[in-house]
Motif scaffolding. Structure first.
Motif, PDB file in Angstrom:
ATOM      1  N   SER A 264       3.237  -3.572  -3.589  1.00  0.00           N
ATOM      2  CA  SER A 264       3.025  -2.261  -2.965  1.00  0.00           C
ATOM      3  C   SER A 264       3.941  -1.196  -3.572  1.00  0.00           C
ATOM      4  O   SER A 264       3.708  -0.009  -3.431  1.00  0.00           O
ATOM      5  CB  SER A 264       3.243  -2.366  -1.463  1.00  0.00           C
ATOM      6  N   LYS A 265       5.020  -1.630  -4.251  1.00  0.00           N
ATOM      7  CA  LYS A 265       5.939  -0.668  -4.850  1.00  0.00           C
ATOM      8  C   LYS A 265       5.679  -0.476  -6.347  1.00  0.00           C
ATOM      9  O   LYS A 265       6.346   0.324  -6.992  1.00  0.00           O
ATOM     10  CB  LYS A 265       7.384  -1.130  -4.623  1.00  0.00           C
ATOM     11  N   ALA A 266       4.750  -1.252  -6.890  1.00  0.00           N
ATOM     12  CA  ALA A 266       4.478  -1.156  -8.324  1.00  0.00           C
ATOM     13  C   ALA A 266       3.784   0.163  -8.646  1.00  0.00           C
ATOM     14  O   ALA A 266       2.931   0.625  -7.897  1.00  0.00           O
ATOM     15  CB  ALA A 266       3.605  -2.323  -8.755  1.00  0.00           C
ATOM     16  N   THR A 267       4.181   0.783  -9.777  1.00  0.00           N
ATOM     17  CA  THR A 267       3.587   2.076 -10.141  1.00  0.00           C
ATOM     18  C   THR A 267       2.887   2.031 -11.497  1.00  0.00           C
ATOM     19  O   THR A 267       2.391   3.041 -11.960  1.00  0.00           O
ATOM     20  CB  THR A 267       4.672   3.168 -10.189  1.00  0.00           C
ATOM     21  N   ASP A 268       2.864   0.865 -12.166  1.00  0.00           N
ATOM     22  CA  ASP A 268       2.180   0.794 -13.456  1.00  0.00           C
ATOM     23  C   ASP A 268       0.674   0.669 -13.218  1.00  0.00           C
ATOM     24  O   ASP A 268       0.227   0.503 -12.077  1.00  0.00           O
ATOM     25  CB  ASP A 268       2.692  -0.389 -14.293  1.00  0.00           C
ATOM     26  N   LEU A 269      -0.100   0.730 -14.316  1.00  0.00           N
ATOM     27  CA  LEU A 269      -1.555   0.704 -14.183  1.00  0.00           C
ATOM     28  C   LEU A 269      -2.027  -0.576 -13.494  1.00  0.00           C
ATOM     29  O   LEU A 269      -2.884  -0.559 -12.615  1.00  0.00           O
ATOM     30  CB  LEU A 269      -2.205   0.831 -15.572  1.00  0.00           C
ATOM     31  N   ARG A 270      -1.393  -1.702 -13.889  1.00  0.00           N
ATOM     32  CA  ARG A 270      -1.776  -2.972 -13.279  1.00  0.00           C
ATOM     33  C   ARG A 270      -1.498  -2.950 -11.785  1.00  0.00           C
ATOM     34  O   ARG A 270      -2.311  -3.383 -10.977  1.00  0.00           O
ATOM     35  CB  ARG A 270      -1.002  -4.120 -13.946  1.00  0.00           C
ATOM     36  N   GLY A 271      -0.307  -2.409 -11.446  1.00  0.00           N
ATOM     37  CA  GLY A 271       0.065  -2.339 -10.038  1.00  0.00           C
ATOM     38  C   GLY A 271      -0.908  -1.487  -9.243  1.00  0.00           C
ATOM     39  O   GLY A 271      -1.328  -1.849  -8.142  1.00  0.00           O
ATOM     40  N   VAL A 272      -1.261  -0.324  -9.830  1.00  0.00           N
ATOM     41  CA  VAL A 272      -2.184   0.584  -9.142  1.00  0.00           C
ATOM     42  C   VAL A 272      -3.544  -0.106  -8.970  1.00  0.00           C
ATOM     43  O   VAL A 272      -4.129  -0.089  -7.878  1.00  0.00           O
ATOM     44  CB  VAL A 272      -2.328   1.913  -9.943  1.00  0.00           C
ATOM     45  N   LEU A 273      -4.023  -0.715 -10.060  1.00  0.00           N
ATOM     46  CA  LEU A 273      -5.320  -1.407  -9.990  1.00  0.00           C
ATOM     47  C   LEU A 273      -5.284  -2.524  -8.954  1.00  0.00           C
ATOM     48  O   LEU A 273      -6.206  -2.681  -8.158  1.00  0.00           O
ATOM     49  CB  LEU A 273      -5.670  -2.002 -11.363  1.00  0.00           C
ATOM     50  N   ASP A 274      -4.182  -3.287  -8.947  1.00  0.00           N
ATOM     51  CA  ASP A 274      -4.044  -4.387  -7.983  1.00  0.00           C
ATOM     52  C   ASP A 274      -4.088  -3.863  -6.552  1.00  0.00           C
ATOM     53  O   ASP A 274      -4.711  -4.453  -5.684  1.00  0.00           O
ATOM     54  CB  ASP A 274      -2.729  -5.147  -8.211  1.00  0.00           C
TER      55      ASP A 274
END
Lengths: 703, 40
Positions: A264-274
């Motif tokens: 929930s704290k990830a801001t990279d593209l993968r994080g956003v997509l996830d």
């Protein structure tokens, strides 16, 4: 250390961990590139100033996944680390790991640690930490791994100074191994090993035994001892497997408390997509839209090639009759074999499209997100997130899907998954659904773009999943088995799908469908044709009987031929068989011809279409063979004068095939996986009764 | 002649089906009889 002013450093890590970038940062232009003696593997060494008086001689060793070498350059790592007298034997090892793949990378670290050489762990690419939502408790991790940890980013020049300090202080690094492998593998065996090589660290002795090569740096007596320990190769292999399992257990335990990824704290593209794809609302909406797109595609794009194939087989059948000499064998080929095989080939476009989409979803990494997304729901129904894999695999075939349930730890969850997987719409149901939907659902569009037939197909797939999930709730409450399981899934990175992989997958699956089902359908077509083309005296005298019956009515010769063909079929062997079961299937809205196709398809569902194609072909007047769809559409119910495949009968058949356990292969695999006939019999009768009752209800509702 | 060919074809078909469903396959255990979509 040969010289107090020079510290020998071995830089080791898995490939793609940023090891060479770190080497370049440490050494700058002070590098020398040569070859290792006798071989053409590049040897990279460089120097780095640690303080005013001490410098480090750094050797960048080839990237390796474990200390057990599988290639020549990986062997170098082992040779360098085992030969204490060698020029390159390090005072300190620097192990580089990638923060995103820390679990896999730590395997090598734990092996190196066991060699009792001071080891520094560099966690590289820490600039990605915040973007990936990663948190590391460095102090706790250092304590648990008995090592010095440096957080670094070779590309951003972060942590280089800390690493130099750590290297300078290498004598104070704890050399205790992370865990004691001897206890977990075979204490007695390792005690003997320790006695045999008292001078060596235990893990070094173990590595000498497990490698298939000769080491020049050990004495002749030691070589003999090594050979003696190597005698039982089977045992060594087993111990190596145990070692790997044990190491991953340790790594899992260590990382559980020290390494945390908060998506929930990830801001990279993968994080956003996830975040979007596994969102508790949008995740399901996106999944439903993807399914909708797939089933629209199946109907919209497959229509033209399917019509082409259908017409080609109808023409082939007529052409065969015209060129081969008249006779029973010609009839068998034209009326039995060709229509039967056509009934399989026609579905290649739809199956290829379905598998193309499934392969793309798997290749891109999306399927793992679906598994994660579904875990929460599955648990409520008594299954695990891992059950999603068998359920999705079940869209291809229930047999490999049931076998895929082996990785479900809890027996109860696994049993429930095995029992409900056959409800999933497998590719064998696809031909049956496709032809029935094409017959009873109009080819109309809703909102101008949604194909009604495609929507119905999607509804059938959803019905399958719903049936599977509803049954699992029932089984979860009925089965009194106590067990617990833990769901862990590693999310792969998103990537563009490889066209080669997709093509390979689609070709393999389609080939398997054609050659697997094709052989059975060909054989059954021959048997069915024979049973439909032979019979008792009424069959043999059909022409005479029918002509006498209609002698007073003025019938067109073609109509007379049709009446004779129908009479023959009714009095054929298959006609008798069909009439016998007709009272049982009549409440579902079926006649004896459908009944024969139903029984034939007990072996494999897809036989249904081929069997009907064969029966209707024998039933035709011999002149106009037509396509499978045309023949089924033209079939009339003599009792009502309406089309045989009208909406109530078609719906009843769809429901019957959605629920019935019509696959001998699946029953056999369930017996093998559960080691009991109880469960496959429960499936056979449970699903059979459900299918029968539902089909009767549906037929009566729509009639 | 055509009748003989029909009986040969019928014999082969029945033989194949009997072998497929009544005798244990020596092939890969990953696949059961009658499955259209897995590798037979």
């Amino acid at each position: 250390m040969t010289n107090d002013n020079v510290v020998k450093v071995a830089l080791i890590g898995n490939p793609n961990t940023g090891k060479t970038s770190l080497f370049n940062q440490l050494t700058g232009l002070k590098q020398k590139v040569g070859n290792y003696p006798g071989i053409t593997v590049e040897k990279k060494q460089g120097f780095c100033k640690l303080n005013e008086s001490v410098k480090a001689e750094i050797t960048d060793l080839p990237g390796t996944y474990s200390i057990n070498p599988t290639s020549l350059d990986e062997t170098l790592v082992l040779d360098t680390l085992l030969n204490e007298e060698g020029d390159a034997f390090p005072d300190v090892i620097v192990v580089v790991v990638d923060i995103e793949n820390i679990k896999r990378n730590l395997l090598l670290f734990t092996q190196l640690k066991d060699l009792k050489i001071p080891t520094i762990l560099v966690i590289n690419m820490i600039d990605q930490m915040n973007r990936k939502g990663i948190h590391i408790n460095v102090q706790k991790l250092e304590k648990q791994l008995n090592t010095k940890i440096v957080l670094a980013s070779a590309r951003k020049k972060i942590g280089i100074g800390d690493l130099k300090e750590a290297i300078l202080d290498y004598k104070n690094i704890d050399i205790t191994p992370v865990g004691d492998i001897s206890i977990k593998i075979d204490k007695e065996y390792f005690s003997k090993l320790k006695e045999a090589f008292p001078e060596f660290p235990l893990y070094k002795s173990w590595l000498l035994i497990t490698q298939k090569k000769e080491f020049d740096f050990i004495t002749e007596d030691e070589k003999k001892l090594v050979l003696k320990f190597r005698e039982n190769l089977e045992c060594i292999k087993r111990y190596q497997h145990k070692e790997t399992i044990f190491r991953y257990q340790i790594i899992n335990d260590v990382l559980k408390d020290t390494f945390n990824v908060d998506k929930s704290k990830a801001t990279d593209l993968r994080g956003v997509l996830d975040r979007v794809l596994t969102h508790k609302i949008f995740g399901y909406v996106i999944f439903a839209l993807i399914l909708l797109f797939i089933f629209q595609g199946i109907f919209n794009w497959a229509t033209y090639p399917m019509d082409l194939i259908d017409t080609a087989f109808a023409n082939l059948s007529s052409w065969t009759k015209s060129v081969m000499p008249p006779g029973t064998f010609t009839n068998l080929i034209a009326e039995g074999v060709i229509p039967g095989i056509g009934g399989v080939i026609i579905f290649i476009p739809q199956i290829a499209i379905l598998f193309t989409f499934i392969s793309i979803l798997e290749e891109t990494g999306y399927m793992s997100r679906v598994v994660f997304l579904m875990d929460k729901i599955m648990r409520k129904f008594g299954m695990s997130g891992k059950s999603v894999i068998p359920l999705i695999s079940g869209t291809a075939c229930a047999i490999p899907a049931i076998m895929a349930s082996r990785n479900i730890g809890s027996w109860k969850e696994r049993l429930i998954t095995i029992l409900v997987v056959p409800f999933t719409t497998c590719s064998a149901r696809l031909p049956v659904y496709a032809i029935l939907i094409a017959l009873i659902i109009p080819d109309k569009r809703i909102f101008g773009f949604l194909n009604l037939q495609g929507l119905t197909m999607m509804a059938m797939y959803l019905l399958g999943f719903t049936a599977a999930i509803s049954s699992s709730i029932l089984l979860h409450n009925v089965l009194k088995i106590k067990s617990k399981s833990l769901f862990v899934i590693e999310m792969p990175n998103y990537k563009l799908p490889s066209i080669k992989n997709i093509l390979y997958e689609v070709v393999e699956k389609t080939k398997a469908f054609i050659f697997g089902a094709g052989k059975i359908i060909l054989a059954l077509s021959i048997v069915l044709w024979f049973l439909a083309s032979n019979g008792s005296s009424s069959f043999k005298n059909a022409e005479e009987i029918v002509t006498n019956k209609v002698e007073n009515s003025e019938l067109h010769p073609q109509e007379l031929q049709k009446k004779i063909a129908s009479y023959k079929l009714e009095n054929s062997y298959i006609g008798y068989m069909g009439k016998t079961i007709e009272p049982v299937i009549k409440p579902m809205g079926y006649d004896w011809k459908i009944g024969i196709a139903l029984i034939s398809s007990f072996a494999a569902r897809e036989v249904f279409v081929g069997a009907l194609a064969t029966i209707y072909n024998v039933d035709s007047d011999g002149e106009n063979t037509g396509t499978i769809k045309e023949r089924m559409a033209a079939e009339i119910n003599p009792d009502t004068g309406e089309k045989r495949f009208n909406f109530p009968t078609g719906m009843s058949l769809l429901i019957f095939y959605a629920f019935a356990m019509q696959c001998v292969g699946t029953l056999a695999i369930v017996k093998r996986e559960t080691n009991s006939w109880k469960w496959p019999m429960l499936q056979l009768f449970g699903m059979g009764i459900l299918a029968y009752v539902s089909a009767v209800i549906v037929f009566n509702i729509f009639s | 002649m055509q009748d003989i060919l029909v009986y040969i074809a019928l014999g082969l078909a029945i033989g194949f089906l009997v072998k497929k469903y009544f005798f244990k396959s020596t092939k890969d255990d990953n696949c059961g009889p009658g499955c259209g979509s897995c590798k037979n």
